[in-house]
Enzyme design. Structure first.
Site, PDB file in Angstrom:
ATOM      1  N   SER A  26       0.838  -1.197   0.000  1.00 40.79           N
ATOM      2  CA  SER A  26       0.000   0.000   0.000  1.00 40.79           C
ATOM      3  C   SER A  26       0.873   1.246   0.000  1.00 40.79           C
ATOM      4  CB  SER A  26      -0.866  -0.041   1.266  1.00 40.79           C
ATOM      5  OG  SER A  26      -1.201   1.246   1.670  1.00 40.79           O
ATOM      6  N   ARG A  27       0.247   2.349  -0.401  1.00 43.25           N
ATOM      7  CA  ARG A  27       0.957   3.641  -0.368  1.00 43.25           C
ATOM      8  C   ARG A  27       1.430   3.984   1.046  1.00 43.25           C
ATOM      9  NH1 ARG A  27      -3.355   4.127  -3.696  1.00 43.25           N
ATOM     10  NH2 ARG A  27      -3.033   5.078  -5.734  1.00 43.25           N
ATOM     11  N   LYS A  78      13.593  36.999   0.900  1.00 40.62           N
ATOM     12  CA  LYS A  78      14.588  37.884   1.536  1.00 40.62           C
ATOM     13  C   LYS A  78      14.036  39.255   1.935  1.00 40.62           C
ATOM     14  CE  LYS A  78      16.733  39.941  -2.512  1.00 40.62           C
ATOM     15  NZ  LYS A  78      17.966  40.173  -3.240  1.00 40.62           N
ATOM     16  N   GLY A 181      15.058  28.905 -16.302  1.00 41.81           N
ATOM     17  CA  GLY A 181      13.991  29.062 -17.288  1.00 41.81           C
ATOM     18  C   GLY A 181      12.763  28.191 -17.191  1.00 41.81           C
ATOM     19  N   CYS A 186       8.251  32.413 -15.202  1.00 37.76           N
ATOM     20  CA  CYS A 186       9.566  32.832 -15.671  1.00 37.76           C
ATOM     21  C   CYS A 186       9.506  33.095 -17.173  1.00 37.76           C
ATOM     22  CB  CYS A 186      10.523  31.685 -15.366  1.00 37.76           C
ATOM     23  SG  CYS A 186      12.043  31.793 -16.257  1.00 37.76           S
ATOM     24  N   THR A 188      12.548  33.961 -18.819  1.00 38.23           N
ATOM     25  CA  THR A 188      13.958  34.012 -19.223  1.00 38.23           C
ATOM     26  C   THR A 188      14.183  33.391 -20.605  1.00 38.23           C
ATOM     27  OG1 THR A 188      14.753  34.080 -16.968  1.00 38.23           O
ATOM     28  CG2 THR A 188      16.288  33.185 -18.598  1.00 38.23           C
ATOM     29  N   ASP A 219      14.705  23.022  -9.236  1.00 38.25           N
ATOM     30  CA  ASP A 219      13.946  24.249  -8.949  1.00 38.25           C
ATOM     31  C   ASP A 219      13.152  24.696 -10.174  1.00 38.25           C
ATOM     32  OD1 ASP A 219      12.985  26.693  -8.192  1.00 38.25           O
ATOM     33  OD2 ASP A 219      14.925  27.711  -8.209  1.00 38.25           O
ATOM     34  N   GLY A 221       9.373  24.345 -12.748  1.00 38.06           N
ATOM     35  CA  GLY A 221       8.905  23.515 -13.853  1.00 38.06           C
ATOM     36  C   GLY A 221       7.942  22.416 -13.457  1.00 38.06           C
ATOM     37  N   GLY A 268       6.646  36.537 -10.828  1.00 39.32           N
ATOM     38  CA  GLY A 268       8.056  36.156 -10.781  1.00 39.32           C
ATOM     39  C   GLY A 268       8.858  37.194 -10.026  1.00 39.32           C
ATOM     40  N   TYR A 285      18.237  49.466 -18.000  1.00 37.40           N
ATOM     41  CA  TYR A 285      19.160  48.578 -18.716  1.00 37.40           C
ATOM     42  C   TYR A 285      18.714  47.121 -18.699  1.00 37.40           C
ATOM     43  CZ  TYR A 285      20.845  47.185 -14.110  1.00 37.40           C
ATOM     44  OH  TYR A 285      20.904  46.712 -12.837  1.00 37.40           O
TER      45      TYR A 285
HETATM   46  P1  5GP Z   1       7.555  27.022 -10.550  1.00 36.27           P
HETATM   47  O1  5GP Z   1       7.469  26.012  -9.450  1.00 36.27           O
HETATM   48  O2  5GP Z   1       6.552  28.110 -10.378  1.00 36.27           O
HETATM   49  O3  5GP Z   1       7.488  26.386 -11.905  1.00 36.27           O
HETATM   50  O4  5GP Z   1       9.012  27.665 -10.493  1.00 36.27           O
HETATM   51  C1  5GP Z   1       9.466  28.363  -9.350  1.00 36.27           C
HETATM   52  C2  5GP Z   1      10.857  28.891  -9.628  1.00 36.27           C
HETATM   53  O5  5GP Z   1      10.851  29.845 -10.711  1.00 36.27           O
HETATM   54  C3  5GP Z   1      11.466  29.687  -8.491  1.00 36.27           C
HETATM   55  O6  5GP Z   1      11.895  28.882  -7.425  1.00 36.27           O
HETATM   56  C4  5GP Z   1      12.581  30.440  -9.197  1.00 36.27           C
HETATM   57  O7  5GP Z   1      13.738  29.661  -9.368  1.00 36.27           O
HETATM   58  C5  5GP Z   1      11.974  30.698 -10.563  1.00 36.27           C
HETATM   59  N1  5GP Z   1      11.525  32.100 -10.684  1.00 36.27           N
HETATM   60  C6  5GP Z   1      10.761  32.810  -9.838  1.00 36.27           C
HETATM   61  N2  5GP Z   1      10.523  34.051 -10.301  1.00 36.27           N
HETATM   62  C7  5GP Z   1      11.169  34.143 -11.473  1.00 36.27           C
HETATM   63  C8  5GP Z   1      11.334  35.192 -12.428  1.00 36.27           C
HETATM   64  O8  5GP Z   1      10.777  36.281 -12.326  1.00 36.27           O
HETATM   65  N3  5GP Z   1      12.132  34.923 -13.492  1.00 36.27           N
HETATM   66  C9  5GP Z   1      12.745  33.713 -13.647  1.00 36.27           C
HETATM   67  N4  5GP Z   1      13.536  33.540 -14.681  1.00 36.27           N
HETATM   68  N5  5GP Z   1      12.591  32.686 -12.776  1.00 36.27           N
HETATM   69  C10 5GP Z   1      11.813  32.904 -11.707  1.00 36.27           C
END
Ligand code: 5GP
Length: 345
Positions: A26-27, A78, A181, A186, A188, A219, A221, A268, A285
């Protein structure tokens, strides 16, 4: 001439885990806790290695209290003051084993971090978080923090390739945050063209880290609990979650009521919204590399936690892993062209 890597690199959606014959009944027989000793701090951690992201809408003290009850971890964002930290430590001392204090790399960040660690000595995890963990400046910062805090456990990132994982571990980090990314908010990859498919990044970075007795966090995705299981299967020691933990009572972000429905703002940390909130606007910038969304309000995060943990236990029973730690050994990934039936959405 630019290099091209012709091997196909994969995301979570490109694979499924193959079920395997198993003796688990079981689980309930599955143990999701892990006991991990860190390479540089030499400290030991016991808990369920799922982490709430250090975003200001997710890595809140309220989230930490709710998650710690189930043995999960929170990287606290932070933007809390030292006073906020002292109040949290007083009201929820039992959560302190399950939190990290986040910091950037500026002198101001370093001083703030040092004060928090002095005033709240039971915090033993530091999360050094920058969008681009490839700069020499970051490596030197990791070295400085290691020299100042020799017995704290240091999380550092983000990177996506083995050679940088090794460099950061050898510079004093214990756990490397992997992902450029893949995050739900995100941008990026579309703004810069830079990134790495997350499943392959985890497979490659876990291998590099484990070769040095270091550890990694996958981290970003994870769009569903199955993705969390795939990340662990690929060798992640911890999985960090942002979007799946957004929209709850414990999440930060404004509550929005519209047409009889409730939403919470989620953005984000490099979005225009975050830069306006924390830096008084976006510098000319740079481009915003995060988006702002309204996610449907989802009540107490406990329901989501149980859903994720239930999914993980089920993955372990399907693959015959009695413990989460065994999942990579039991995991065979099958490349696929579709993972969900689209008929109902
Ligand atoms: P999720 O679980 O939502 O798919 O991903 C969370 C992660 O996305 C965070 O822990 C962090 O690493 C990344 N992240 C959070 N805010 C931003 C953002 O504004 N830009 C980018 N490139 N990554 C972000």
């Amino acid at each position: 001439m630019p290099n091209i890597i012709n091997d196909i690199k994969l995301d979570f959606k490109d694979v499924m885990l193959r079920p395997k014959r198993s003796t688990l009944k079981s689980r309930i027989d599955v143990d999701l806790h892990r006991e991990i000793t860190f390479r540089n701090s030499k400290r030991c951690y016991k808990g369920i290695p799922v982490i709430a992201s250090n975003m200001d809408t997710v890595g809140t003290f309220e989230m930490a209290k709710a998650l710690a009850k189930h043995g999960l971890f929170t990287t606290i964002h932070k933007y809390y003051t030292v006073e906020d930290w002292k109040l949290f430590a007083e009201s929820s001392p039992e959560s302190l084993d399950h939190v990290a204090a986040t910091s950037g790399t500026s002198q101001e960040d370093f001083e703030r971090l040092s004060t928090i660690l002095k005033e709240v000595p039971d915090v033993s995890f530091i999360c050094l978080d920058v969008a681009n963990g490839y700069s020499q400046h970051f490596v030197e910062h990791v070295r400085r923090v290691r020299a100042t805090f020799p017995t704290h456990t240091i999380i550092a990132g983000n990177v996506v390739t083995g050679e940088m994982v090794e460099e950061l571990i050898l510079s004093g980090a214990d756990i490397i945050k992997v992902g450029i990314g893949p995050g739900s908010v995100c941008t990026t990859r579309v703004k810069t063209g830079v990134g790495y498919p997350q499943l392959s990044a985890v497979l490659e970075c876990a291998d590099a880290a484990h070769g040095l007795q270091g550890h990694i966090i996958s981290d970003g995705g994870c769009a569903c609990p199955g993705d969390v299981a795939k990340a662990f299967g690929a060798g992640a020691d911890f999985v960090m979650i942002g979007g799946l933990f957004a929209g709850h009572d414990q999440s930060g972000g404004e509550l929005i009521q519209r047409d009889g429905c409730s939403y919470k703002l989620f953005y984000g940390m490099a979005s225009q919204t975050a830069m306006e909130k924390h830096a008084g606007g976006k510098a000319e910038y740079r481009a915003a590399e995060g988006r702002t969304v309204e996610v449907p309000y989802r009540g107490d995060v406990e329901t989501t936690v149980l859903d994720i943990l239930g999914g993980l236990r089920s993955t372990c029973t399907y693959t015959g892993a009695a413990k989460l730690k065994e999942l990579p050994r039991r995991a065979t990934f099958i490349r696929c062209t579709q993972q969900a039936n689209p008929v109902y959405g």
